[in-house]
Scaffold this active site. Sequence first.
Site, PDB file in Angstrom:
ATOM      1  N   SER A   4     -16.970 -40.463 -13.323  1.00 19.80           N
ATOM      2  CA  SER A   4     -17.445 -39.635 -14.424  1.00 19.80           C
ATOM      3  C   SER A   4     -17.658 -38.221 -13.915  1.00 19.80           C
ATOM      4  CB  SER A   4     -18.762 -40.196 -14.978  1.00 19.80           C
ATOM      5  OG  SER A   4     -18.584 -41.518 -15.452  1.00 19.80           O
ATOM      6  N   VAL A   5     -17.424 -37.238 -14.787  1.00 24.90           N
ATOM      7  CA  VAL A   5     -17.545 -35.829 -14.416  1.00 24.90           C
ATOM      8  C   VAL A   5     -18.642 -35.187 -15.255  1.00 24.90           C
ATOM      9  CG1 VAL A   5     -16.361 -33.610 -14.223  1.00 24.90           C
ATOM     10  CG2 VAL A   5     -15.103 -35.734 -13.786  1.00 24.90           C
ATOM     11  N   LYS A  19     -18.539 -34.867  -9.787  1.00 22.75           N
ATOM     12  CA  LYS A  19     -17.821 -36.121 -10.066  1.00 22.75           C
ATOM     13  C   LYS A  19     -18.459 -37.264  -9.299  1.00 22.75           C
ATOM     14  CE  LYS A  19     -13.218 -38.217 -10.265  1.00 22.75           C
ATOM     15  NZ  LYS A  19     -11.765 -37.993 -10.135  1.00 22.75           N
ATOM     16  N   GLY A  74     -16.700 -35.793 -19.141  1.00 21.10           N
ATOM     17  CA  GLY A  74     -15.550 -36.688 -19.185  1.00 21.10           C
ATOM     18  C   GLY A  74     -15.704 -37.851 -18.238  1.00 21.10           C
ATOM     19  N   SER A  75     -14.855 -38.847 -18.423  1.00 23.74           N
ATOM     20  CA  SER A  75     -14.874 -40.014 -17.540  1.00 23.74           C
ATOM     21  C   SER A  75     -13.482 -40.602 -17.460  1.00 23.74           C
ATOM     22  CB  SER A  75     -15.862 -41.074 -18.044  1.00 23.74           C
ATOM     23  OG  SER A  75     -15.494 -41.529 -19.326  1.00 23.74           O
ATOM     24  N   GLY A  76     -13.224 -41.337 -16.367  1.00 21.21           N
ATOM     25  CA  GLY A  76     -11.927 -41.962 -16.159  1.00 21.21           C
ATOM     26  C   GLY A  76     -12.093 -43.293 -15.478  1.00 21.21           C
ATOM     27  N   ASP A 104      -0.091 -38.026  -8.905  1.00 22.82           N
ATOM     28  CA  ASP A 104      -0.517 -38.306 -10.276  1.00 22.82           C
ATOM     29  C   ASP A 104      -0.492 -37.036 -11.119  1.00 22.82           C
ATOM     30  OD1 ASP A 104      -1.265 -39.955 -12.361  1.00 22.82           O
ATOM     31  OD2 ASP A 104      -3.397 -39.949 -11.874  1.00 22.82           O
ATOM     32  N   PHE A 107     -11.964 -44.168 -12.380  1.00 24.26           N
ATOM     33  CA  PHE A 107     -12.697 -44.237 -11.121  1.00 24.26           C
ATOM     34  C   PHE A 107     -13.942 -43.364 -11.091  1.00 24.26           C
ATOM     35  CE2 PHE A 107      -8.586 -45.719  -9.201  1.00 24.26           C
ATOM     36  CZ  PHE A 107      -9.068 -46.959  -8.835  1.00 24.26           C
TER      37      PHE A 107
END
Length: 339
Positions: free
Chosen positions: A76-77, A90, A70-72, A192, A74
């Site tokens: 990537s995992v 991460k 996954g990625s977001g 969050d 800020f």
Amino acid sequence: MPSPVPVTRLLPKDLYPSVDIGTCSSPLTKHSHGSATLQVPVQRLHGRVASRLWSSVIHWKELRSMQPVGSGGFGSVYKAEYLGSTVALKKVKKCTKNKLASRQSFWAELNAAHLRHRNIVRVIAATTCVPASFGDESSIGTILMEFVGSRNLQQIIYGRAEPLGEDRWLRYSTDIVHGLRFLHSHSVVHLDIKPANVLVSSEDVCKIADFGCSLKLDHGSEMSPISPHLSHVGGTYTHRAPELLKGEGVSPKADIFSFGITLWQLISREQPYTGDRQHVLYAVVAHNLRPCVQNLPVFESEQGRLCRTLLSRCWSGEGRCRPSAEELLPQLEQLRPLR
């Protein structure tokens, strides 16, 4: 390149005088039944014995089989093998538009690194010293965490492939509140909380993840002003408490507001808001806009009416009117006999 933020921001004060930037790792201990836990190293510092629950250095040669999961915004995992155990890695990347915010996000990820709880994702190691063979110029630092799994509440709620009955959403919400109670008791505010930031393990246990927006309150303080130097504070707008939208102080009650929106999503399996982002933000503050509970059949039962009351308290416009995580737990328990 190491981050210009001093190592004293990363380690407890009783540890950083002896930091060994070469090889200082907290290896995983493999038990006979196959599970893995973190071995806490013990060091003697100036005649005293000190211990910590995570490492400031990663043994890069021990990393194997990195697979993206996954990625977001800020980072990537990746799923990887480390010292014989499965972990999540991460990489926190630099944001070209806001480099300060991405750097602050990395350090915020470590606000709960010293804490251990079954409903919080455990940090194993973190460092800004990344070898060229593993890093890249866009990376600020790397964090190793326990690998919970590839599912989160967002996927379960909106994937529709899995049933989400009363027993399950009540158990999930109780897991989240247990995690929040523990965080708040240690003066950490997540800021969050939302379904995408709650991972679900293979044992169907919820664990709070992604502390990139979190803040550590001063010891004994119930509220902290938002510093103009903090660029990462805020979280996802659909779950952000009104006081944060207005630039007021941060308190654990901001997490309770976000939990209320998340609980509504667990129950309804609907999106909390539709329409333009700016209109939603304005309406939440100025007109007390909240997700709809009037026209959904799930809220018409006796249990549903109790849930409506609980939700209205959680997402109150006034933080002081919201329950604490400690107060929420017995209120959630009261829903159980109605199943």
